[in-house]
Design a protein around this motif. Structure first.
Motif, PDB file in Angstrom:
ATOM      1  N   LYS A 296      -4.697   2.319 -14.473  1.00 45.26           N
ATOM      2  CA  LYS A 296      -4.467   2.230 -15.914  1.00 45.26           C
ATOM      3  C   LYS A 296      -5.819   2.156 -16.609  1.00 45.26           C
ATOM      4  CE  LYS A 296       0.040   1.452 -17.187  1.00 45.26           C
ATOM      5  NZ  LYS A 296       0.694   1.851 -18.449  1.00 45.26           N
ATOM      6  N   SER A 298      -7.199   0.688 -18.957  1.00 46.20           N
ATOM      7  CA  SER A 298      -7.283  -0.469 -19.844  1.00 46.20           C
ATOM      8  C   SER A 298      -8.674  -1.088 -19.771  1.00 46.20           C
ATOM      9  CB  SER A 298      -6.257  -1.534 -19.427  1.00 46.20           C
ATOM     10  OG  SER A 298      -4.950  -1.011 -19.420  1.00 46.20           O
ATOM     11  N   GLU A 313     -10.578  -1.080 -28.620  1.00 47.80           N
ATOM     12  CA  GLU A 313      -9.302  -0.637 -28.044  1.00 47.80           C
ATOM     13  C   GLU A 313      -9.018   0.796 -28.473  1.00 47.80           C
ATOM     14  OE1 GLU A 313      -7.303  -2.034 -25.984  1.00 47.80           O
ATOM     15  OE2 GLU A 313      -7.635  -4.208 -26.038  1.00 47.80           O
ATOM     16  N   GLU A 316      -2.659   1.358 -27.831  1.00 47.51           N
ATOM     17  CA  GLU A 316      -1.806   0.177 -27.903  1.00 47.51           C
ATOM     18  C   GLU A 316      -1.505  -0.249 -26.471  1.00 47.51           C
ATOM     19  OE1 GLU A 316       1.626   0.768 -30.374  1.00 47.51           O
ATOM     20  OE2 GLU A 316       0.506   2.028 -31.777  1.00 47.51           O
ATOM     21  N   SER A 317      -1.448  -1.563 -26.225  1.00 45.51           N
ATOM     22  CA  SER A 317      -1.386  -2.089 -24.850  1.00 45.51           C
ATOM     23  C   SER A 317      -0.247  -1.496 -24.037  1.00 45.51           C
ATOM     24  CB  SER A 317      -1.285  -3.607 -24.869  1.00 45.51           C
ATOM     25  OG  SER A 317      -0.132  -4.022 -25.593  1.00 45.51           O
ATOM     26  N   ASP A 318       0.873  -1.226 -24.683  1.00 38.62           N
ATOM     27  CA  ASP A 318       2.025  -0.711 -23.939  1.00 38.62           C
ATOM     28  C   ASP A 318       1.988   0.814 -23.804  1.00 38.62           C
ATOM     29  OD1 ASP A 318       2.429  -0.349 -26.673  1.00 38.62           O
ATOM     30  OD2 ASP A 318       4.612  -0.515 -26.514  1.00 38.62           O
ATOM     31  N   LYS A 319       0.961   1.451 -24.332  1.00 39.11           N
ATOM     32  CA  LYS A 319       0.871   2.910 -24.274  1.00 39.11           C
ATOM     33  C   LYS A 319      -0.382   3.394 -23.541  1.00 39.11           C
ATOM     34  CE  LYS A 319       3.562   3.603 -28.508  1.00 39.11           C
ATOM     35  NZ  LYS A 319       3.576   4.158 -29.886  1.00 39.11           N
ATOM     36  N   THR A 320      -1.036   2.491 -22.825  1.00 37.14           N
ATOM     37  CA  THR A 320      -2.239   2.874 -22.091  1.00 37.14           C
ATOM     38  C   THR A 320      -1.867   3.825 -20.961  1.00 37.14           C
ATOM     39  OG1 THR A 320      -3.268   0.744 -22.564  1.00 37.14           O
ATOM     40  CG2 THR A 320      -4.200   2.030 -20.761  1.00 37.14           C
ATOM     41  N   THR A 322      -2.267   6.177 -17.474  1.00 38.08           N
ATOM     42  CA  THR A 322      -2.982   6.172 -16.201  1.00 38.08           C
ATOM     43  C   THR A 322      -4.010   7.304 -16.223  1.00 38.08           C
ATOM     44  OG1 THR A 322      -1.423   7.707 -15.185  1.00 38.08           O
ATOM     45  CG2 THR A 322      -0.941   5.337 -14.967  1.00 38.08           C
TER      46      THR A 322
END
Length: 359
Positions: A296, A298, A313, A316-320, A322
């Motif tokens: 990921k 991130s 950033e 968005e955290s839930d859309k990072t 791979t």
């Protein structure tokens, strides 16, 4: 080992043109054998990434003779393979999101109806992943050795320096780049061919638009045809000078994401060489690096450096995505998608991130 006989490739003479060269740092990997040496080099790399985003590497373990042999091999996919056979091994970039195989000439649109005159052949570090043209098959052991050398003796030391720069354990990035893991890290041999005067005028001498690479690290073996430029902080294009048997290194999108913006992906382009090199083709040898497919992208929030200076950033955290998702999106779209023009910048959105091309 006994190496197959292949034609010797002769580079163009180094240009005598007075060009505005970027003042790039030189990283001497001979100093990377001690903790003290690595600490000093890490400071150099951090500063180089902040100022230019590119740096040279010397004492990387290949002799001038070995580098010469790699360029001899690099020319084989272009001069030793027929046009019909090249088509048999063409990649399916738009469909598969993978560059493996040939990227044939005139696949990308550059500007004003002009397509590229750039050809490359891409070989996964696992050379058995797909078949290869007949002329390349006897050379696969040497290409494999070249891949392993770049991974172990060039990439890994650089990744250690970048981890130190973020005050992270030295193996942090190396653990994301397993040589035997599932991924798309690959050797690329690439050749630019001279264009017509009409094509140069229509594209304002741009051979490849300003862009960032989408992986973590790009390793380029220096060659004498001047054409590579980087976008400096003052918004001017600076040339990258040739240094015999040196390597040119830059960071890509994935490294920018992982480092929370600390190691930015550098905008660079390729333009028509100076007049005394107009008639020469430009042959390149690369190692394009990506993390394992399942990593990921991130930010490494455990970095004390990022905790002090803050994180940029990009997702968005839930859309990072791979690495696999990001590389497929960038590969499929590049040079084929509809771009929104804003002055000299062309834009597209991939995985929620605004990707810019500088023309």
């Amino acid at each position: 080992m006994t190496t197959p006989e292949i034609p010797s490739y002769t580079h163009a003479p180094t240009t005598k043109a007075d060009l505005d060269y970027a003042d790039l740092a030189v990283i001497d990997l001979a100093k990377a054998g001690t903790a003290e040496g690595r600490a000093g080099l890490a400071k150099q790399v951090t500063e180089a990434m902040a100022v230019h985003g590119f740096f040279y590497v010397i004492n990387h373990g290949y002799t001038p003779e070995q580098t010469k042999r790699i360029f001899d091999i690099a020319n084989v996919p272009f001069e030793g393979v027929s046009e019909d056979e090249k088509k048999e091994y063409a990649g399916t970039m738009k469909k598969s999101g993978s560059y493996q195989g040939y990227k044939l000439r005139q696949y990308w649109h550059i500007d004003n109806g002009v397509a590229d005159q750039l050809e490359h052949y891409n070989i996964n570090r696992d050379t058995s992943k797909r078949p290869h043209p007949q002329a390349l098959q006897p050379l696969l052991p040497e290409i494999k050795a070249f891949s392993k050398h770049n991974h172990s003796n060039v990439l890994n030391p650089i990744l250690r320096l970048m981890a130190i720069g973020l005050e992270l354990p030295e193996e942090t990035f190396i653990d994301m780049h397993g040589y035997d893991s599932v991924g798309e890290t690959y050797v690329r041999f690439m050749k630019y061919y001279p264009r017509t005067e009409e094509e140069e005028q229509k594209t304002k001498n741009v051979w490849l638009k300003g862009h960032t690479d989408f992986g973590t690290i790009t390793i380029l073996y220096s060659q004498p045809v001047a054409a590579l430029q980087i976008l400096a902080k003052d918004n001017t294009w600076k040339w990258v000078k040739h240094i015999d048997n040196a390597i040119v290194v830059n960071a890509g999108d994935a490294m920018e994401f992982l480092s929370g913006g600390f190691y930015p992906a550098t905008i660079h382009r390729v333009v028509q060489p100076p007049e005394d090199q107009h008639k020469y083709a430009r042959l390149g040898a690369f190692y394009f690096v990506m993390t394992d497919d399942d990593v990921k992208l991130s930010p490494l929030v455990q970095s004390p450096v990022l905790q002090r200076i803050g994180i940029k950033e990009r997702f968005e955290s839930d859309k990072t995505p791979t690495m696999e998702q990001w590389r497929k999106g960038r590969t499929a779209a590049y040079g084929k998608s509809e771009l929104t023009k804003k002055g000299t910048v062309e834009e597209e959105v991939i995985n929620g991130v605004l990707v810019k091309h500088y023309n």
